[in-house]
Design an enzyme around this catalytic site. Structure first.
Site, PDB file in Angstrom:
ATOM      1  N   GLY A 133       0.755  -1.242   0.000  1.00 24.73           N
ATOM      2  CA  GLY A 133       0.000   0.000   0.000  1.00 24.73           C
ATOM      3  C   GLY A 133       0.783   1.287   0.000  1.00 24.73           C
ATOM      4  O   GLY A 133       0.203   2.367  -0.169  1.00 24.73           O
ATOM      5  N   GLU A 150       4.104  -6.727   1.657  1.00 27.07           N
ATOM      6  CA  GLU A 150       3.590  -7.020   0.323  1.00 27.07           C
ATOM      7  C   GLU A 150       3.603  -5.769  -0.551  1.00 27.07           C
ATOM      8  O   GLU A 150       2.571  -5.372  -1.081  1.00 27.07           O
ATOM      9  CB  GLU A 150       2.154  -7.545   0.415  1.00 27.07           C
ATOM     10  CG  GLU A 150       1.979  -8.771   1.279  1.00 27.07           C
ATOM     11  CD  GLU A 150       0.516  -9.133   1.505  1.00 27.07           C
ATOM     12  OE1 GLU A 150       0.249 -10.288   1.845  1.00 27.07           O
ATOM     13  OE2 GLU A 150      -0.359  -8.256   1.344  1.00 27.07           O
ATOM     14  N   ARG A 183       3.151  -1.406  -5.802  1.00 24.92           N
ATOM     15  CA  ARG A 183       3.367  -0.142  -6.513  1.00 24.92           C
ATOM     16  C   ARG A 183       4.712   0.516  -6.192  1.00 24.92           C
ATOM     17  O   ARG A 183       5.402   1.022  -7.076  1.00 24.92           O
ATOM     18  CB  ARG A 183       2.236   0.814  -6.128  1.00 24.92           C
ATOM     19  CG  ARG A 183       2.176   2.098  -6.935  1.00 24.92           C
ATOM     20  CD  ARG A 183       1.131   3.053  -6.334  1.00 24.92           C
ATOM     21  NE  ARG A 183      -0.127   2.405  -6.051  1.00 24.92           N
ATOM     22  CZ  ARG A 183      -1.154   2.348  -6.898  1.00 24.92           C
ATOM     23  NH1 ARG A 183      -1.068   2.931  -8.078  1.00 24.92           N
ATOM     24  NH2 ARG A 183      -2.269   1.733  -6.561  1.00 24.92           N
ATOM     25  N   ARG A 243      -5.484   3.117 -15.828  1.00 23.81           N
ATOM     26  CA  ARG A 243      -5.533   3.872 -14.572  1.00 23.81           C
ATOM     27  C   ARG A 243      -6.146   5.268 -14.703  1.00 23.81           C
ATOM     28  O   ARG A 243      -6.934   5.662 -13.840  1.00 23.81           O
ATOM     29  CB  ARG A 243      -4.149   3.965 -13.924  1.00 23.81           C
ATOM     30  CG  ARG A 243      -3.579   2.593 -13.528  1.00 23.81           C
ATOM     31  CD  ARG A 243      -2.326   2.700 -12.672  1.00 23.81           C
ATOM     32  NE  ARG A 243      -2.640   3.223 -11.357  1.00 23.81           N
ATOM     33  CZ  ARG A 243      -2.478   4.453 -10.973  1.00 23.81           C
ATOM     34  NH1 ARG A 243      -1.913   5.329 -11.772  1.00 23.81           N
ATOM     35  NH2 ARG A 243      -2.846   4.836  -9.785  1.00 23.81           N
ATOM     36  N   CYS A 260     -12.849   3.102 -28.983  1.00 21.09           N
ATOM     37  CA  CYS A 260     -14.157   3.727 -29.188  1.00 21.09           C
ATOM     38  C   CYS A 260     -14.916   3.858 -27.867  1.00 21.09           C
ATOM     39  O   CYS A 260     -15.900   3.153 -27.626  1.00 21.09           O
ATOM     40  CB  CYS A 260     -14.936   2.919 -30.212  1.00 21.09           C
ATOM     41  SG  CYS A 260     -14.068   2.868 -31.782  1.00 21.09           S
ATOM     42  N   GLU A 261     -14.404   4.704 -27.006  1.00 19.51           N
ATOM     43  CA  GLU A 261     -15.002   4.993 -25.703  1.00 19.51           C
ATOM     44  C   GLU A 261     -14.624   6.419 -25.337  1.00 19.51           C
ATOM     45  O   GLU A 261     -13.464   6.810 -25.513  1.00 19.51           O
ATOM     46  CB  GLU A 261     -14.416   4.095 -24.595  1.00 19.51           C
ATOM     47  CG  GLU A 261     -14.668   2.623 -24.717  1.00 19.51           C
ATOM     48  CD  GLU A 261     -15.994   2.170 -24.117  1.00 19.51           C
ATOM     49  OE1 GLU A 261     -16.669   2.994 -23.458  1.00 19.51           O
ATOM     50  OE2 GLU A 261     -16.344   1.009 -24.343  1.00 19.51           O
ATOM     51  N   TYR A 299       0.449  -1.625 -12.153  1.00 21.95           N
ATOM     52  CA  TYR A 299      -0.941  -1.657 -12.605  1.00 21.95           C
ATOM     53  C   TYR A 299      -1.077  -1.056 -14.008  1.00 21.95           C
ATOM     54  O   TYR A 299      -2.058  -0.398 -14.330  1.00 21.95           O
ATOM     55  CB  TYR A 299      -1.859  -0.946 -11.587  1.00 21.95           C
ATOM     56  CG  TYR A 299      -1.691  -1.505 -10.197  1.00 21.95           C
ATOM     57  CD1 TYR A 299      -2.231  -2.739  -9.872  1.00 21.95           C
ATOM     58  CD2 TYR A 299      -0.935  -0.837  -9.233  1.00 21.95           C
ATOM     59  CE1 TYR A 299      -2.040  -3.292  -8.601  1.00 21.95           C
ATOM     60  CE2 TYR A 299      -0.739  -1.388  -7.967  1.00 21.95           C
ATOM     61  CZ  TYR A 299      -1.300  -2.611  -7.662  1.00 21.95           C
ATOM     62  OH  TYR A 299      -1.113  -3.164  -6.415  1.00 21.95           O
TER      63      TYR A 299
END
Ligand code: PLP
Length: 439
Positions: A253, A287, A290, A326, A356-357, A385
């Site tokens: 985290g 753990e 990032r 992200r 196409c969004e 990520y």
């Protein structure tokens, strides 16, 4: 990101695309433009030196305390990246059978693998038991019973830790906050004692630890300290009742700098949590995801077109939300740098992909030097990520990944091709061999 720096004209390595005399963005000793031209775009580029430096800094912060660093593979599961950490003694935090497979394939020692996630299947549990992992981080009572059952069938005892949900606000984006009562993760601190007692009563599990993970991209120390105080208090009570808690898994985290965040350094985190955990006599498990990989990578993309409406300027690039989700999923900010600097005028533009969004953007209202079609842009801080969340949406082959070590680079995942897109698909016979109008 000391390994991603501009160097003046004249510093270009062979094969650079620099004909303009601008400054050139390097990853270690290799110009990004060289990789972009030789490997194509979009392409993820990771610095081996940054990866290993980040691992060592984290490791050294906890010198003197028994600890294991289990890299959270969902941040970046490329075999070469995982191997880089394993070679330094790192373990892995896996959240699926697929990640377990990758960890083992990359050479991570099974005794340094922890397995979290609310939906472990029997097949996944069996694979982890056969591999002999360090421990399962249990998220629910029913999961505990399932693990007991599978372990019994295999004639082994499953090492387990209970994931507690300490109910603290990680003060991060709601999608990546996991330690609040309303989140799906773990069991509440209040229920934990009962759950531990239930576990102790099961024949095929062995209680070895406790686990927490309160969220991602944390930029303050206090949520770590607040939650660990609660967890430590519970460990004290568990120990006094005779539970063999050997491992305290602190989770991951720790945040990184995308723009102007000032996340704590690993050494600051260590200083804050040492007093809370030191006297419990446990091995600490970390753990981090990032913080190890985020700023060790970037995504290089090519400008295709520019377009202006009455409202806005758009820079259309060859990377889209399927390559880096992200920005649109978390409203995340990624700095965008010119791979070769120019003195073109500045404007404000949305940097958008070909998908196409409307949600297909990498940056909104960003001040940029007006780029020329064909110019390369580097989307920074994309090592975590990034690739792992990429998809084939719009039938776009997933992009290549490259690792740079000094003045050499290695393709650590080849770009997918169109055949990869349809591999595994089949047209059933009843649909005929050809389209009807050909018949
Ligand atoms: C995602 C996750 C991590 C890693 O989080 P980062 O913010 O990338 O450090 C660690 N542990 C668990 C259980 C996770 O789900």
């Amino acid at each position: 990101m000391d390994d991603f720096i501009y160097r003046g004209p004249g510093a270009q390595g062979g094969g650079s695309a620099n004909r303009t005399g601008g400054e050139e963005l390097f990853c270690e000793g290799v110009p990004l433009s060289k990789i972009a031209r030789e490997v194509g775009t979009p392409v993820y580029i990771y610095s081996y030196h940054t990866l290993t430096r980040h691992f060592r800094v984290f490791d050294e912060a906890f010198d003197g305390i028994p600890h294991v660093i289990c890299f959270a593979m969902k941040a970046n599961s490329n075999l070469a990246v995982v191997r880089s950490f394993a070679a330094l003694g790192g373990g892995a935090d896996v959240v699926s059978g697929g990640e377990l497979f990758r960890a083992l394939r990359a050479g991570v020692m099974p005794s340094r693998i922890v397995y979290a996630g609310v939906g472990k299947t029997e097949r996944e549990i069996e694979a982890a038991l056969k591999a002999g992992i360090l421990m399962f981080n249990i998220e629910s009572q029913e999961e505990l019973l399932a693990i007991d059952k599978v372990a019994g069938r295999l004639g082994v005892r499953a090492p387990i830790a209970l994931r507690v949900n300490p109910d603290v606000d990680a003060k991060t984006h709601p999608y990546i906050s996991t330690g609040l009562k309303k989140n799906k993760f773990g069991v509440s601190i209040e229920q934990a004692m009962d759950e531990y007692e239930r576990a102790e009563g099961l024949p095929n599990v062995e209680v070895v630890g406790i686990h927490q993970h309160i969220g991602s991209q944390l930029t303050e120390i206090s949520p770590f300290v607040d939650s660990l105080k609660k967890t430590a208090e519970l460990v004290g009570r568990l120990k006094s009742r005779g539970f063999g808690i050997k491992y305290i898994d602190v989770g991951g985290g720790l945040g990184i700098r995308y723009l102007n965040e000032k996340p704590p350094l690993p050494s600051e985190l260590a200083r804050a949590i040492r007093p809370v955990l030191e006297d419990l006599g446990c091995t600490l498990v970390f753990e981090p995801g990032r913080v190890l990989v985020g700023n060790a990578g970037c995504l290089v993309t090519k400008v295709l077109y520019r377009k202006s409406t009455q409202e806005k300027n758009f820079v259309i690039v060859d990377a889209g939300m399927n390559d880096l989700v992200r920005p649109t999923l978390y409203q995340a900010y990624h700095e965008i740098k010119q791979v070769i600097t120019t003195d073109a005028p500045e404007f404000s533009a949305d940097v958008v992909g070909p998908i196409c969004e409307t949600g297909d953007f990498l940056a909104k209202d960003r001040a940029l030097r007006v780029p020329q079609p064909g110019e390369f842009l580097a989307v920074m801080s994309a090592g975590a990520y990034g690739f792992t969340m990429s998809s084939n949406y719009n039938s776009r082959p997933r992009v290549a990944e490259v690792m740079v070590d000094g003045d050499r680079y290695y393709i650590i995942r080849r770009r997918e091709d169109y055949e990869d897109l349809v591999s595994g698909e089949e047209i059933p016979e009843f649909l005929g061999e050809k389209a009807a109008h050909d018949a």
